[in-house]
Design an enzyme around this catalytic site. Structure first.
Site, PDB file in Angstrom:
ATOM      1  N   LYS A   2       0.913  -1.075  -0.074  1.00  0.00           N
ATOM      2  CA  LYS A   2      -0.103  -0.083   0.082  1.00  0.00           C
ATOM      3  C   LYS A   2       0.982   1.400   0.003  1.00  0.00           C
ATOM      4  O   LYS A   2       1.992   1.252   0.340  1.00  0.00           O
ATOM      5  CB  LYS A   2      -0.868  -0.199   1.143  1.00  0.00           C
ATOM      6  CG  LYS A   2      -0.333   0.031   2.489  1.00  0.00           C
ATOM      7  CD  LYS A   2      -1.310  -0.198   3.605  1.00  0.00           C
ATOM      8  CE  LYS A   2      -0.316  -0.291   4.921  1.00  0.00           C
ATOM      9  NZ  LYS A   2      -1.221  -0.930   5.988  1.00  0.00           N
ATOM     10  N   ARG A  45     -10.518  -0.442  14.656  1.00  0.00           N
ATOM     11  CA  ARG A  45     -10.301   0.159  13.574  1.00  0.00           C
ATOM     12  C   ARG A  45     -11.552  -0.562  12.378  1.00  0.00           C
ATOM     13  O   ARG A  45     -12.580  -0.293  12.542  1.00  0.00           O
ATOM     14  CB  ARG A  45      -8.960   0.002  12.974  1.00  0.00           C
ATOM     15  CG  ARG A  45      -8.627   1.226  11.999  1.00  0.00           C
ATOM     16  CD  ARG A  45      -7.173   1.262  11.582  1.00  0.00           C
ATOM     17  NE  ARG A  45      -6.874   0.086  11.187  1.00  0.00           N
ATOM     18  CZ  ARG A  45      -5.308  -0.158  10.531  1.00  0.00           C
ATOM     19  NH1 ARG A  45      -4.681   0.932  10.936  1.00  0.00           N
ATOM     20  NH2 ARG A  45      -4.977  -1.132  10.077  1.00  0.00           N
ATOM     21  N   TYR A  78      16.817  29.003  10.531  1.00  0.00           N
ATOM     22  CA  TYR A  78      15.426  29.872  11.023  1.00  0.00           C
ATOM     23  C   TYR A  78      15.415  29.817  12.378  1.00  0.00           C
ATOM     24  O   TYR A  78      15.629  28.600  12.867  1.00  0.00           O
ATOM     25  CB  TYR A  78      14.356  29.260  10.227  1.00  0.00           C
ATOM     26  CG  TYR A  78      14.076  29.617   8.937  1.00  0.00           C
ATOM     27  CD1 TYR A  78      14.079  31.052   8.321  1.00  0.00           C
ATOM     28  CD2 TYR A  78      14.039  28.685   7.769  1.00  0.00           C
ATOM     29  CE1 TYR A  78      13.746  31.335   7.233  1.00  0.00           C
ATOM     30  CE2 TYR A  78      13.681  29.124   6.554  1.00  0.00           C
ATOM     31  CZ  TYR A  78      13.797  30.330   6.261  1.00  0.00           C
ATOM     32  OH  TYR A  78      13.363  30.581   4.736  1.00  0.00           O
ATOM     33  N   MET A 131      12.592  24.582   3.894  1.00  0.00           N
ATOM     34  CA  MET A 131      11.937  23.591   2.911  1.00  0.00           C
ATOM     35  C   MET A 131      12.832  22.826   1.797  1.00  0.00           C
ATOM     36  O   MET A 131      12.385  21.832   1.663  1.00  0.00           O
ATOM     37  CB  MET A 131      11.000  24.865   2.075  1.00  0.00           C
ATOM     38  CG  MET A 131      10.330  24.121   0.983  1.00  0.00           C
ATOM     39  SD  MET A 131       9.445  25.366  -0.017  1.00  0.00           S
ATOM     40  CE  MET A 131       8.027  25.928   1.051  1.00  0.00           C
TER      41      MET A 131
HETATM   42  C1  LIG Z   1      -0.642  -1.984   6.748  1.00  0.00           C
HETATM   43  C2  LIG Z   1      -1.085  -3.060   7.164  1.00  0.00           C
HETATM   44  C3  LIG Z   1      -0.261  -4.291   7.202  1.00  0.00           C
HETATM   45  C4  LIG Z   1       1.155  -4.204   7.223  1.00  0.00           C
HETATM   46  O1  LIG Z   1       1.643  -3.678   8.604  1.00  0.00           O
HETATM   47  P1  LIG Z   1       3.228  -3.385   8.873  1.00  0.00           P
HETATM   48  O2  LIG Z   1       3.170  -3.109  10.132  1.00  0.00           O
HETATM   49  O3  LIG Z   1       3.651  -2.371   7.731  1.00  0.00           O
HETATM   50  O4  LIG Z   1       3.653  -4.905   8.646  1.00  0.00           O
HETATM   51  C5  LIG Z   1      -1.103  -5.547   7.525  1.00  0.00           C
HETATM   52  N1  LIG Z   1      -2.390  -5.619   7.555  1.00  0.00           N
HETATM   53  C6  LIG Z   1      -3.138  -4.424   7.502  1.00  0.00           C
HETATM   54  C7  LIG Z   1      -4.720  -4.620   7.870  1.00  0.00           C
HETATM   55  C8  LIG Z   1      -2.466  -3.220   7.343  1.00  0.00           C
HETATM   56  O5  LIG Z   1      -3.409  -2.145   7.083  1.00  0.00           O
END
Ligand SMILES: *Cc1c(COP(=O)(O)O)cnc(C)c1O
Length: 377
Positions: free
Chosen positions: A44, A139, A271, A319
């Site tokens: 992802k 979640r 800065y 930046m």
């Molecule tokens: C992002 C995610 C993972 C992978 O998590 P990592 O901590 O990067 O290994 C696995 N399962 C779900 C549902 C996720 O959203």
């Protein structure tokens, strides 16, 4: 000449990290006399900033890829990935189901609305699905008391030919730092999924790299783990480095010194003058700032490598530039090489830790303006 910043992505390191995970799964499975879990390599967020296309090339040994953006899934198919793809958030509206069918995507089913959309859909290529249980992450997922009912609805869709595989899934909130919470979550999972057939998917990187967690699953169930961050060479654990885990950084962010100043004792740097030189010192200006994805919150002292030597940031990140101490590298000057994180530099986890964040965020935040090169071997 373009501005000297660049990121390089190492395909051999991505492959190495996947092999480390696979080797560990195989060896513990062998000891336990069970079939090793399959791997969904999580790609992802543009493969955690490393490029979906690179991930498709590097993770060819994985049994599947997991992500959540339909466009990314399409890009994986177009890049030639023909094995399973799991969509971690499932579909969002009825029209998505056609695309899931066209691209042969596994869906997560985490709420009643998704089941209702399936029930309202006509015949078509059956989808594989994992029904998600909320075991305490709070979640996505069905509550434990709703789960068996939701699962039976999915099995009814299987009988109707809308679904093919139906399996079980949950997500751990504290696999990186708390055994008893994880144990409780697994207990909820075991209880809620009792007597329900189908494959199981529980483990992110932290849980995948903690064999006892995936060994909890009874061996008669086909199991899929879902490692993400570890495949990119960043540690999922607060107290164990990627190096300790034999993981290699897959992204290296490099730049150069483009300016040098001799700062007198008592003068401020950058800065806000958040760093004031305690004595006369030479500082280097690096072509890398927060618009490149470097964290603005990185404080004085954040590690950086100049000409192969460890040194540290001084003052605020701006930046397009940041400033480093050249005291440990007196020979450095304009054009000297700088590694912000990765191979031959500090780990992304060290930079993240100094900045009050995690490696995940820095890798994902690499800015589009940074040119990326791919190291194929
Ligand atoms: C992002 C995610 C993972 C992978 O998590 P990592 O901590 O990067 O290994 C696995 N399962 C779900 C549902 C996720 O959203």
């Amino acid at each position: 000449m373009p501005r000297p910043i660049s990121a390089s992505i190492s395909l051999p390191s991505l492959k190495h990290n996947l092999a480390v995970v696979a080797r560990q799964l195989n060896s513990f499975s062998q000891q336990d006399n069970r079939v090793a879990p399959h791997i969904w390599a999580v790609v992802k967020a543009n493969a955690y900033g490393h490029g979906i296309h690179n991930a498709v090339r590097a993770f060819e040994q994985a049994q599947g890829l997991a992500m959540l953006d339909l466009n990314e899934a399409v890009r994986c198919r177009e890049a030639g990935w023909s094995k399973p793809i799991l969509m971690l958030e499932g579909f969002f509206e009825p029209a998505d189901i056609a695309a899931f069918r066209d691209y042969s995507l596994w869906t997560t089913l985490h709420c009643q609305e998704q089941l209702d959309m399936l029930k309202a859909t006509g015949p078509g290529r059956p989808l594989h699905a994992l029904v998600k249980l909320n075991t305490g992450m709070n979640r996505l997922g069905f509550a434990a008391h709703q789960y068996a009912d939701a699962y039976h609805q999915a099995l009814a869709e299987q009988r109707r030919g809308v679904l093919d595989t139906v399996g079980k899934m949950t997500h751990f909130a504290r696999a990186d730092d708390n055994v008893s919470v994880t144990e409780d979550q697994f207990g909820v999972f075991l209880e809620a999924t009792r007597d329900l057939p189908g494959p199981v998917s529980l483990c992110n990187s932290a849980a995948t790299l903690t064999p006892r967690y995936w060994l909890w699953t009874p061996p008669e169930f086909e199991q899929w783990v879902r490692p993400g961050i570890c495949l990119y060479g960043s540690s999922p654990f607060p107290n164990q480095s990627a190096h300790d885990l034999d993981l290699q950084p897959a992204m290296t962010l490099r730049s150069q010194i483009i300016g040098v100043q001799d700062v007198a004792a008592g003068q401020g740097v950058g800065y806000g003058h958040s760093f004031v030189a305690p004595q006369a010192m030479r500082v280097g200006v690096v072509a890398c700032g927060y618009a490149d994805g470097y964290p603005r919150h990185a404080p004085n002292g954040t590690p950086v490598t100049v000409d192969g030597r460890p040194t540290h940031l001084l003052g605020r990140v701006s930046m397009d530039m940041l400033i480093v101490d050249l005291t440990p590298v007196p020979q450095a000057g304009i054009g000297s090489s700088v590694v912000l994180w990765g191979h031959d530099g500090p780990s992304v986890d060290q930079v993240a830790h100094a900045s009050g964040t995690i490696g995940y965020e820095l890798l994902c935040a690499l800015a589009p303006r940074v040119p990326v090169s791919v190291q194929a071997e």
